[in-house]
Design a protein around this motif. Structure first.
Motif, PDB file in Angstrom:
ATOM      1  N   CYS A  10     -30.567 -96.468  65.788  1.00 15.43           N
ATOM      2  CA  CYS A  10     -29.780 -96.754  66.995  1.00 15.43           C
ATOM      3  C   CYS A  10     -28.474 -97.477  66.664  1.00 15.43           C
ATOM      4  O   CYS A  10     -27.893 -98.141  67.529  1.00 15.43           O
ATOM      5  N   LEU A  13     -25.450 -97.912  69.084  1.00 14.17           N
ATOM      6  CA  LEU A  13     -25.867 -97.534  70.431  1.00 14.17           C
ATOM      7  C   LEU A  13     -26.407 -98.708  71.235  1.00 14.17           C
ATOM      8  O   LEU A  13     -26.350 -98.700  72.461  1.00 14.17           O
ATOM      9  N   LEU A  14     -26.972 -99.673  70.564  1.00 15.29           N
ATOM     10  CA  LEU A  14     -27.653-100.796  71.213  1.00 15.29           C
ATOM     11  C   LEU A  14     -27.137-102.113  70.675  1.00 15.29           C
ATOM     12  O   LEU A  14     -26.648-102.165  69.555  1.00 15.29           O
ATOM     13  N   LEU A  23     -31.988-103.333  76.655  1.00  9.77           N
ATOM     14  CA  LEU A  23     -32.544-102.386  75.695  1.00  9.77           C
ATOM     15  C   LEU A  23     -31.917-102.713  74.352  1.00  9.77           C
ATOM     16  O   LEU A  23     -30.698-102.681  74.217  1.00  9.77           O
ATOM     17  N   SER A  24     -32.754-103.069  73.389  1.00 11.69           N
ATOM     18  CA  SER A  24     -32.261-103.433  72.065  1.00 11.69           C
ATOM     19  C   SER A  24     -33.099-102.731  70.997  1.00 11.69           C
ATOM     20  O   SER A  24     -34.205-102.261  71.266  1.00 11.69           O
ATOM     21  N   GLU A  25     -32.555-102.680  69.805  1.00 13.28           N
ATOM     22  CA  GLU A  25     -33.287-102.077  68.698  1.00 13.28           C
ATOM     23  C   GLU A  25     -34.167-103.129  68.041  1.00 13.28           C
ATOM     24  O   GLU A  25     -33.733-104.257  67.822  1.00 13.28           O
ATOM     25  N   MET A 103     -37.439 -99.428  69.843  1.00 10.39           N
ATOM     26  CA  MET A 103     -36.583-100.157  70.775  1.00 10.39           C
ATOM     27  C   MET A 103     -37.426-101.093  71.632  1.00 10.39           C
ATOM     28  O   MET A 103     -38.611-100.846  71.842  1.00 10.39           O
ATOM     29  N   ALA A 161     -33.337 -90.380  68.913  1.00 12.58           N
ATOM     30  CA  ALA A 161     -33.002 -91.767  69.266  1.00 12.58           C
ATOM     31  C   ALA A 161     -31.811 -91.841  70.221  1.00 12.58           C
ATOM     32  O   ALA A 161     -31.864 -92.560  71.226  1.00 12.58           O
ATOM     33  N   VAL A 165     -31.938 -93.394  73.993  1.00 14.34           N
ATOM     34  CA  VAL A 165     -31.063 -94.489  74.413  1.00 14.34           C
ATOM     35  C   VAL A 165     -30.275 -94.062  75.647  1.00 14.34           C
ATOM     36  O   VAL A 165     -30.160 -94.827  76.613  1.00 14.34           O
ATOM     37  N   HIS A 166     -29.736 -92.845  75.643  1.00 14.62           N
ATOM     38  CA  HIS A 166     -28.967 -92.356  76.791  1.00 14.62           C
ATOM     39  C   HIS A 166     -29.825 -92.347  78.057  1.00 14.62           C
ATOM     40  O   HIS A 166     -29.395 -92.846  79.109  1.00 14.62           O
ATOM     41  N   HIS A 169     -30.609 -95.910  79.156  1.00 18.57           N
ATOM     42  CA  HIS A 169     -29.407 -96.574  79.670  1.00 18.57           C
ATOM     43  C   HIS A 169     -29.058 -96.045  81.060  1.00 18.57           C
ATOM     44  O   HIS A 169     -28.688 -96.822  81.955  1.00 18.57           O
TER      45      HIS A 169
END
Length: 182
Positions: A10, A13-14, A23-25, A103, A161, A165-166, A169
């Motif tokens: 990620c 992205l994060l 939202l975090s990795e 995540m 991934a 994430v998309h 989010h």
């Protein structure tokens, strides 16, 4: 000769935060798939007990410090954050560390975010701390674990991934818009 640069699944992205949900990795950790050999279930249980863990029941995960074992299917679990010492000879072991993106989704609206993408009842009464499911995240397969009252760990294949994430989010943005409208 080109020099390769190691990146997490990620990277770039994060983290993202909307409406108090982040939202975090998850940090890097060793992930080992474990499948007990026939007739070796007790020996595997004893080896895991030495690590302060055990074999998880279906739909459950167990933790001891940074180490966790997560049910991922019939006769299969992931050992996360621990070296699988003492497990060879009693189980098939496969290093999965680079195959998964991990995540963390946390905050007071985490359940509401996931409700937009996951066809499970994730309320605390039905999916308490330590619960695990191998299920869909919209159109992708994932392993979902409740790690706290308002926290979940989401594991998806590394190859999806960015899509995961998309989707997550977008769901947090929708929750933020709904919260702002009320």
């Amino acid at each position: 000769m080109p020099s390769l640069i190691e990146k997490t699944a990620c990277d770039g992205l994060l983290p993202v935060t909307e409406a108090g949900v982040t939202l975090s990795e998850c940090g890097p950790a060793r992930i080992t798939s474990i499948a007990p050999f026939a007739g070796k279930e007790r020996a595997l249980g004893a080896a895991l007990k030495a690590k302060g863990l055990g074999w998880p029941k279906p739909g459950q995960s167990l933790a001891k410090g940074e180490a966790r074992i997560v049910w991922t299917g019939r006769d299969q679990a992931f050992l996360i954050g621990a070296v699988p010492e003492g497990l060879s000879g009693v189980a098939a072991l496969t290093d999965q560390s680079d195959a998964w993106a991990r995540m963390r989704l946390e905050g007071p609206g985490a359940e509401a975010v996931l409700a937009r993408l996951v066809a499970l009842d994730l309320r605390m009464a039905d999916f308490p701390n330590g619960s695990t499911a191998r299920t869909g995240l919209n159109h992708m397969m994932m392993v979902l674990c409740r790690t706290g009252d308002e926290a979940f760990e989401i594991m998806v294949f590394r190859s999806v991934a960015a899509s995961a994430v998309h989707e997550l989010h977008q769901a947090t943005k929708a929750l933020a818009a709904r919260t702002a409208a009320h």
